[in-house]
Scaffold this motif. Structure first.
Motif, PDB file in Angstrom:
ATOM      1  N   UNK A   7       7.267  -8.139 -10.746  1.00  0.00           N
ATOM      2  CA  UNK A   7       7.803  -7.879  -9.414  1.00  0.00           C
ATOM      3  C   UNK A   7       9.103  -8.676  -9.275  1.00  0.00           C
ATOM      4  N   UNK A   8      10.233  -7.956  -9.156  1.00  0.00           N
ATOM      5  CA  UNK A   8      11.527  -8.621  -9.246  1.00  0.00           C
ATOM      6  C   UNK A   8      12.490  -8.306  -8.118  1.00  0.00           C
ATOM      7  N   UNK A   9      12.080  -7.524  -7.129  1.00  0.00           N
ATOM      8  CA  UNK A   9      13.002  -7.264  -6.020  1.00  0.00           C
ATOM      9  C   UNK A   9      12.229  -6.925  -4.758  1.00  0.00           C
ATOM     10  N   UNK A  10      12.968  -6.738  -3.679  1.00  0.00           N
ATOM     11  CA  UNK A  10      12.353  -6.489  -2.381  1.00  0.00           C
ATOM     12  C   UNK A  10      11.523  -5.212  -2.384  1.00  0.00           C
ATOM     13  N   UNK A  11      12.000  -4.184  -3.073  1.00  0.00           N
ATOM     14  CA  UNK A  11      11.236  -2.931  -3.118  1.00  0.00           C
ATOM     15  C   UNK A  11       9.893  -3.137  -3.809  1.00  0.00           C
ATOM     16  N   UNK A  12       9.897  -3.872  -4.899  1.00  0.00           N
ATOM     17  CA  UNK A  12       8.651  -4.128  -5.596  1.00  0.00           C
ATOM     18  C   UNK A  12       7.665  -4.892  -4.744  1.00  0.00           C
ATOM     19  N   UNK A  13       8.160  -5.863  -3.978  1.00  0.00           N
ATOM     20  CA  UNK A  13       7.260  -6.649  -3.141  1.00  0.00           C
ATOM     21  C   UNK A  13       6.651  -5.809  -2.032  1.00  0.00           C
ATOM     22  N   UNK A  14       7.436  -4.913  -1.440  1.00  0.00           N
ATOM     23  CA  UNK A  14       6.892  -4.083  -0.362  1.00  0.00           C
ATOM     24  C   UNK A  14       5.842  -3.103  -0.884  1.00  0.00           C
ATOM     25  N   UNK A  15       5.874  -2.800  -2.181  1.00  0.00           N
ATOM     26  CA  UNK A  15       4.911  -1.867  -2.774  1.00  0.00           C
ATOM     27  C   UNK A  15       3.865  -2.560  -3.632  1.00  0.00           C
ATOM     28  N   UNK A  16       3.752  -3.888  -3.503  1.00  0.00           N
ATOM     29  CA  UNK A  16       2.956  -4.632  -4.471  1.00  0.00           C
ATOM     30  C   UNK A  16       1.474  -4.274  -4.441  1.00  0.00           C
ATOM     31  N   UNK A  17       0.936  -3.911  -3.297  1.00  0.00           N
ATOM     32  CA  UNK A  17      -0.481  -3.533  -3.247  1.00  0.00           C
ATOM     33  C   UNK A  17      -0.736  -2.245  -4.018  1.00  0.00           C
ATOM     34  N   UNK A  18       0.144  -1.259  -3.840  1.00  0.00           N
ATOM     35  CA  UNK A  18      -0.002   0.002  -4.572  1.00  0.00           C
ATOM     36  C   UNK A  18       0.214  -0.216  -6.065  1.00  0.00           C
ATOM     37  N   UNK A  19       1.149  -1.085  -6.408  1.00  0.00           N
ATOM     38  CA  UNK A  19       1.395  -1.398  -7.817  1.00  0.00           C
ATOM     39  C   UNK A  19       0.161  -2.031  -8.443  1.00  0.00           C
ATOM     40  N   UNK A  20      -0.449  -2.982  -7.736  1.00  0.00           N
ATOM     41  CA  UNK A  20      -1.618  -3.687  -8.272  1.00  0.00           C
ATOM     42  C   UNK A  20      -2.803  -2.758  -8.491  1.00  0.00           C
ATOM     43  N   UNK A  21      -2.841  -1.649  -7.753  1.00  0.00           N
ATOM     44  CA  UNK A  21      -3.960  -0.703  -7.864  1.00  0.00           C
ATOM     45  C   UNK A  21      -3.633   0.495  -8.750  1.00  0.00           C
ATOM     46  N   UNK A  22      -2.483   0.467  -9.426  1.00  0.00           N
ATOM     47  CA  UNK A  22      -1.963   1.671 -10.064  1.00  0.00           C
ATOM     48  C   UNK A  22      -2.665   2.063 -11.354  1.00  0.00           C
ATOM     49  N   UNK A  23      -3.304   1.128 -12.044  1.00  0.00           N
ATOM     50  CA  UNK A  23      -3.899   1.461 -13.340  1.00  0.00           C
ATOM     51  C   UNK A  23      -4.982   0.461 -13.714  1.00  0.00           C
ATOM     52  N   UNK A  24      -6.063   0.940 -14.335  1.00  0.00           N
ATOM     53  CA  UNK A  24      -7.073   0.004 -14.846  1.00  0.00           C
ATOM     54  C   UNK A  24      -6.563  -0.831 -16.011  1.00  0.00           C
ATOM     55  N   UNK A  25      -5.425  -0.488 -16.573  1.00  0.00           N
ATOM     56  CA  UNK A  25      -4.830  -1.280 -17.652  1.00  0.00           C
ATOM     57  C   UNK A  25      -4.193  -2.567 -17.136  1.00  0.00           C
ATOM     58  N   UNK A  26      -3.894  -2.629 -15.853  1.00  0.00           N
ATOM     59  CA  UNK A  26      -3.188  -3.792 -15.328  1.00  0.00           C
ATOM     60  C   UNK A  26      -3.997  -5.064 -15.521  1.00  0.00           C
ATOM     61  N   UNK A  27      -3.326  -6.109 -16.019  1.00  0.00           N
ATOM     62  CA  UNK A  27      -3.954  -7.411 -16.210  1.00  0.00           C
ATOM     63  C   UNK A  27      -3.318  -8.487 -15.346  1.00  0.00           C
ATOM     64  N   UNK A  28      -2.037  -8.348 -15.031  1.00  0.00           N
ATOM     65  CA  UNK A  28      -1.387  -9.389 -14.234  1.00  0.00           C
ATOM     66  C   UNK A  28      -0.196  -8.833 -13.474  1.00  0.00           C
ATOM     67  N   UNK A  29       0.147  -9.552 -12.407  1.00  0.00           N
ATOM     68  CA  UNK A  29       1.428  -9.384 -11.716  1.00  0.00           C
ATOM     69  C   UNK A  29       2.260 -10.619 -12.031  1.00  0.00           C
ATOM     70  N   UNK A  30       3.524 -10.394 -12.367  1.00  0.00           N
ATOM     71  CA  UNK A  30       4.415 -11.476 -12.765  1.00  0.00           C
ATOM     72  C   UNK A  30       5.589 -11.537 -11.791  1.00  0.00           C
ATOM     73  N   UNK A  31       5.861 -12.722 -11.278  1.00  0.00           N
ATOM     74  CA  UNK A  31       6.994 -12.926 -10.374  1.00  0.00           C
ATOM     75  C   UNK A  31       8.259 -13.128 -11.186  1.00  0.00           C
ATOM     76  N   UNK A  32       9.307 -12.364 -10.853  1.00  0.00           N
ATOM     77  CA  UNK A  32      10.600 -12.517 -11.507  1.00  0.00           C
ATOM     78  C   UNK A  32      11.603 -13.138 -10.545  1.00  0.00           C
ATOM     79  N   UNK A  33      11.765 -14.462 -10.570  1.00  0.00           N
ATOM     80  CA  UNK A  33      12.522 -15.147  -9.518  1.00  0.00           C
ATOM     81  C   UNK A  33      14.019 -14.856  -9.486  1.00  0.00           C
TER      82      UNK A  33
END
Length: 319
Positions: free
Chosen positions: A134-160
């Protein structure tokens, strides 16, 4: 969350530099990613893919989490990154890091492509994980949908760095408070938003890098801030940062031992004694105590800690 793969320290390794790749094998990190994105100039990316395949197939990574950061989905390099790496070394790969994720469809794209390659090459479908950055404002506003997007997901990473740029933040020092902001932490909302989305979907949360690589004390302060919130680890850019990350993101021996004792005491009281009231020494425990202990014990086990005390049911404490 299932069994944790420890990611206290996640080493960034430029995929276009074989010397750095070789050096990375000797560092005591929990995980690493061979970087095809920011660490590779455009003219180096094609050759770097082959370096990645060789590095993974040659092995020598000693049980660490093996990942590769591909280019983002808006680029002309992303699809070939995935195809070359997974077809060439998919059996030696644990996960792909997808940068600059702005919506669930980015994850859907990678999931679908991985599935196609796995089926075509005889790899186990679904074994290769995804880490979404997650590296920008758009990604943060969609972070819940991103986190639920695939059973393959293992982590969310902050890109400062990219995130600070996307907000037009008045700072050139990645991870430090912007000049003039003297009330609280400018990044607290961002970090908690990512962490909450990750935990709601059973994912790990990983903090991004600290770029002042020789200031280990400052790195430690930055890592301690996100570890205190509950993050699982942090990207490291230099060998000097590795030991600090491993220490900061692991529970202390004392806390680990206590967590294991709490789990033993709770299990004994509720199954053997069949009592709802659980005591550990003079401390009253409940279901919330058990859940908190599970987190600490899980992180301790993943970090390789060993117990130094055992539960004594006759005295309700460690022996």
């Amino acid at each position: 969350m299932g069994e944790l793969r420890s990611r206290r320290s996640v080493l960034a390794v430029p995929a276009s530099n074989p010397r750095f790749v070789e050096k990375a094998r000797g560092l005591d990190t929990d995980a690493f990613f061979l970087d095809l994105e920011d660490a590779c100039a455009p003219l180096e990316k094609a050759d770097a893919r082959e370096t990645v395949v060789r590095a993974l197939r040659e092995g020598g990574w000693d049980g660490r989490v093996r990942t590769v950061r591909v280019n983002d989905v808006t680029t002309e390099w992303a699809y070939r990154d995935v195809i070359t790496v997974v077809e060439g070394a998919g059996a030696e790969l644990d996960a792909l890091v997808l940068p600059k994720v702005t919506s669930a469809r980015d994850v859907h794209w990678l999931d679908a492509l991985l599935t196609q390659i796995e089926r075509a090459t005889g790899l186990e479908v679904g074994r290769i994980g995804i880490e979404a950055q997650i590296e920008d404002a758009r990604g943060l506003t969609e972070v819940d949908a991103i986190a639920a997007a695939s059973p393959r997901l293992e982590s969310l990473v902050y890109g400062p760095a990219d995130f600070m740029a996307s907000l037009n933040m008045k700072s050139l020092v990645v991870g430090e408070q912007p000049p003039g902001y003297d009330t609280g932490d400018a990044y607290h909302y961002v970090l908690m938003r990512i962490l909450t989305a990750a935990r709601a979907h059973g994912l790990q949360a990983i903090d991004g890098p600290y770029l002042q690589i020789r200031d280990v004390d400052a790195f430690r302060r930055s890592a301690a801030r996100t570890a205190a919130l509950g993050f699982d680890g942090k990207w490291v850019l230099h060998p000097l940062q590795v030991e600090a990350a491993n220490e900061v993101f692991a529970p202390s021996q004392e806390d680990y031992d206590k967590a294991e004792l709490i789990l033993d005491a709770y299990a004994h009281a509720t199954t053997v004694d069949r009592r709802g009231a659980v005591m550990l020494g003079s401390e009253m425990l409940d279901e919330a105590s058990r859940k908190m202990a599970l987190v600490v014990a899980g992180k301790g086990r993943a970090a390789g800690l060993k117990r130094t005390s055992e539960f004594d049911p006759d005295h309700g404490a460690g022996a």
